[in-house]
Design an enzyme around this catalytic site. Structure first.
Site, PDB file in Angstrom:
ATOM      1  N   HIS A  75       1.088  -1.246   0.011  1.00  0.00           N
ATOM      2  CA  HIS A  75       0.076   0.033   0.001  1.00  0.00           C
ATOM      3  C   HIS A  75       0.834   1.277  -0.184  1.00  0.00           C
ATOM      4  O   HIS A  75       1.804   1.237   0.653  1.00  0.00           O
ATOM      5  CB  HIS A  75      -0.830  -0.047   1.253  1.00  0.00           C
ATOM      6  CG  HIS A  75      -1.955   1.015   1.313  1.00  0.00           C
ATOM      7  ND1 HIS A  75      -3.033   0.938   0.443  1.00  0.00           N
ATOM      8  CD2 HIS A  75      -1.864   1.821   2.139  1.00  0.00           C
ATOM      9  CE1 HIS A  75      -3.593   2.004   0.622  1.00  0.00           C
ATOM     10  NE2 HIS A  75      -3.413   2.774   1.665  1.00  0.00           N
ATOM     11  N   ASN A  99      -2.252   7.548   5.287  1.00  0.00           N
ATOM     12  CA  ASN A  99      -2.807   6.461   4.604  1.00  0.00           C
ATOM     13  C   ASN A  99      -3.751   7.139   3.545  1.00  0.00           C
ATOM     14  O   ASN A  99      -4.704   7.787   4.220  1.00  0.00           O
ATOM     15  CB  ASN A  99      -3.281   5.422   5.363  1.00  0.00           C
ATOM     16  CG  ASN A  99      -4.030   4.426   4.790  1.00  0.00           C
ATOM     17  OD1 ASN A  99      -4.361   4.392   3.413  1.00  0.00           O
ATOM     18  ND2 ASN A  99      -4.474   3.447   5.638  1.00  0.00           N
TER      19      ASN A  99
END
Length: 336
Positions: A75, A99
């Site tokens: 990610h 994130n």
């Protein structure tokens, strides 16, 4: 040509950053990069407007698996700030990381939201840092934990021309731009062609290696170097063009690389086989790889240098773009 939006799923963050900004990207393996060099590069990068993206290698058996520390494998995270924070037990180097999902899936270790370590920071400092404990995907992490928890770092550097264009588009002017300076950039197009006798392969094929395109890089007037040694920081990148469009024809990315040499005094023509047999490169890609672009950062005194891009094997053909960024003035031209 690229079939559908589903093809946008996945891919390399460094390619996306480069395509969206026109900047020059670098890749660092955090397990193999010197800690002090890495911190200096991050600090200087923030001063010069670079973008940073960190990741953990994906688990081939589990898509975007969440680790016990809260981080997601495979990610892409962005780094949004770097700060040296005074605490009751001494200064700590912290990074603010985000994130992009913008949810509660955040780092849960030291200096995470509501970590008791924040009690060692006074309220004034926390206000300066705009510390907020929200389930928004953004969190703080110590530099030491960052380099042991993440594995890859990608940096997108912006030249002065790119920064000017972003300012015109957004209306946001960098207040520190005049003080810290910007990357200076130059670029040239090139090609490896059997017909033009310019596809010489790597240095292993030393008799044909000099036939590759060669580019003279002139470096002068290093500016704003945090090292204070008068050397120029240089980033050179070679990008093979149009390979994605050529994949339906069976032409994938070629293994490519390049080497950098100190130019002989008064050099103005291509270097020959005798030169390469007698002189070592001062910088080069560590390994030839079939990526779209390969990049190397190095530091050298102002002067004249020659960059030789090549495919690994001779007689492999492709068009390419070579770019150079420096903290000083630079010019690049192809040698004939």
């Amino acid at each position: 040509m690229f079939t559908c939006y589903e093809c946008l799923d996945g891919g390399l963050p460094m390619d996306a950053l480069e395509d969206f900004t026109g900047g020059l990207t670098e890749h660092f393996d955090l397990r193999k990069t010197d800690k002090n060099t890495l911190m200096a590069m991050i600090v200087r990068g923030f001063q010069m407007g670079s973008f940073f993206c960190a990741s953990i290698d994906a688990d081939p058996n589990s898509f975007e698996n969440q680790l016990r520390n809260g981080l997601i494998m495979g990610h892409a995270y962005s780094i949004t700030a770097v700060q040296t924070v005074p605490t009751s037990s001494g200064d700590v180097e912290l990074l603010r990381v985000r994130n992009p999902w913008g949810n509660s899936k955040e780092w849960n270790g030291a200096w995470s939201d509501n970590s008791p370590l924040w009690n060692s920071v006074n309220q004034t400092e926390k206000s300066k840092l705009q510390v907020a404990f929200n389930a928004d995907g953004e969190f703080w992490i110590s530099f030491d934990d960052f380099i042991t928890s993440f594995e890859q770092l990608e940096v997108c550097n912006l030249s002065a021309d790119v920064e000017d264009e972003i300012e015109r588009m957004t209306g946001v002017v960098r207040d520190d731009g005049k003080e810290t300076g910007s990357w200076q950039e130059d670029q040239c197009d090139g090609s490896w062609s059997s017909q033009a006798n310019s596809a010489g392969g790597c240095i292993n094929y030393i008799s044909t290696f000099p036939k590759n395109p060669q580019f003279q890089l002139s470096l002068t007037n290093a500016k704003n170097g945090v090292e204070g040694d008068g050397n120029c920081t240089v980033v050179v990148a070679v990008l093979q063009k149009f390979r994605r469009e050529l994949r339906p024809k069976g032409k994938d990315d070629l293994p490519i690389g390049f080497s950098v040499y100190k130019a002989p005094q008064g050099n103005g023509v291509k270097l020959n086989e005798q030169f390469f047999r007698s002189n070592q490169s001062l910088a080069k890609v560590p390994v030839f790889t079939n990526m779209r672009e390969v990049t190397v950062r190095f530091r050298v005194p102002p002067g004249e240098y020659v960059v030789v891009p090549s495919t690994f094997e001779p007689y492999q053909e492709a068009d390419f773009l070579i770019r150079a960024y420096s903290n000083g003035d630079l010019k690049m031209r192809e040698l004939k």
